[in-house]
Design an enzyme around this catalytic site. Structure first.
Site, PDB file in Angstrom:
ATOM      1  N   PHE A  49       1.347   5.271   0.759  1.00  0.00           N
ATOM      2  CA  PHE A  49       1.083   6.192   1.453  1.00  0.00           C
ATOM      3  C   PHE A  49       1.100   7.701   1.086  1.00  0.00           C
ATOM      4  CE2 PHE A  49       0.255   2.675   4.027  1.00  0.00           C
ATOM      5  CZ  PHE A  49      -0.658   2.070   4.911  1.00  0.00           C
ATOM      6  N   THR A  99       0.685  -1.217   0.291  1.00  0.00           N
ATOM      7  CA  THR A  99      -0.205  -0.443   0.350  1.00  0.00           C
ATOM      8  C   THR A  99       0.649   1.376   0.201  1.00  0.00           C
ATOM      9  OG1 THR A  99      -1.615  -1.090   1.476  1.00  0.00           O
ATOM     10  CG2 THR A  99      -2.164   1.594   1.493  1.00  0.00           C
TER      11      THR A  99
END
Length: 250
Positions: free
Chosen positions: A150, A148
């Site tokens: 960020f 992921t």
């Protein structure tokens, strides 16, 4: 620093707006799930500059409170995205029901507080450690290449630089709904040898079947090529905004 958790992405942006926090960290993209579209909308709405980027390896663990055995588990709580990334696990263990919850770590916290019988949660190893959970099954995600991305958001407009690290810039724009409009925009970057790393479209509210485009390219807004590209971009778009110029970290 001291971390301050919030239940929704909107709450995170609002906390930064009201100066309840000095910075905010929000997910923007996952290698399996795709873009976090809600946060693209928030970036445009709130206008906080992106000041950093990092990618985190996501590993899902099946976590229960002490005393709960794997054979006793009948439901597993977690965020819908995390549940979707563990479909093979649920296919192999049909007696365990996938149950949506607002957050991965929050689901472990909820188990600790409510002591739901025959229940587990899917979250990180850190969540198990923080809330006193026991890991029943490790690495239950479907794909190990699960990362992921960020963004770090602040209200500070001044660019912070670290020597030797490459830069990336994010922009958003809309174009006229006419033939070749997007081609002209792409030429702004291509003619200056600026490499695009992502392009994402989002519906333009109030104008059905028209779109905003979010683009990431390699380079800093302080670079001459980027300055010229952005100046050219202003000539061929109806609206554009620089969302941030930042140095990604590993």
């Amino acid at each position: 620093m001291e971390a301050e958790p919030y239940a929704t992405f909107g709450d995170v942006f609002d906390a930064l707006k009201r100066n309840r926090v000095a910075s905010a960290v929000v997910p923007i993209e996952n290698t399996l799930h795709g873009s976090i579209l809600e946060n693209y909308d928030h970036l445009l709405e709130y206008g906080f500059p992106i000041r950093g980027e990092t990618s985190v390896r996501i590993s899902h663990q099946l976590i229960a409170m002490p005393g709960t055995r794997f054979r006793d588990v009948q439901q597993a709580f977690s965020h819908p995205v995390a549940l979707n990334q563990c479909r093979h696990f649920f296919a192999q263990h049909k007696s365990i029901a996938a149950t949506s919850f607002y957050d991965t770590a929050g689901s472990v916290k909820m188990l600790k507080e409510k002591r739901i019988p025959a229940a587990a949660a899917i979250a990180s190893e850190a969540a198990a450690r923080i809330y006193g959970g026991v890991i029943l099954k490790r690495n239950i995600e479907d794909n190990s290449h699960n990362y992921t991305r960020f963004f770090l958001l602040t209200k500070q407009r001044k660019l912070a630089s670290q020597a030797g690290r490459p830069w990336k810039t994010s922009v958003v724009f809309s174009t006229a709904n006419s033939p070749g409009a997007l081609f002209k925009v792409m030429a702004c970057f291509a003619l200056r040898d600026l490499s695009l790393t992502k392009i994402e479209s989002r519906p333009l509210v109030g104008r059905p079947w028209e779109y905003m485009f979010y683009v990431d390219f390699l380079g800093s807004i302080a670079d001459r090529a980027a300055k010229n590209a952005l100046a050219n971009l202003s000539e061929v778009t109806r609206f554009n905004r620089v969302l941030g110029s930042y140095q990604p970290t590993a």
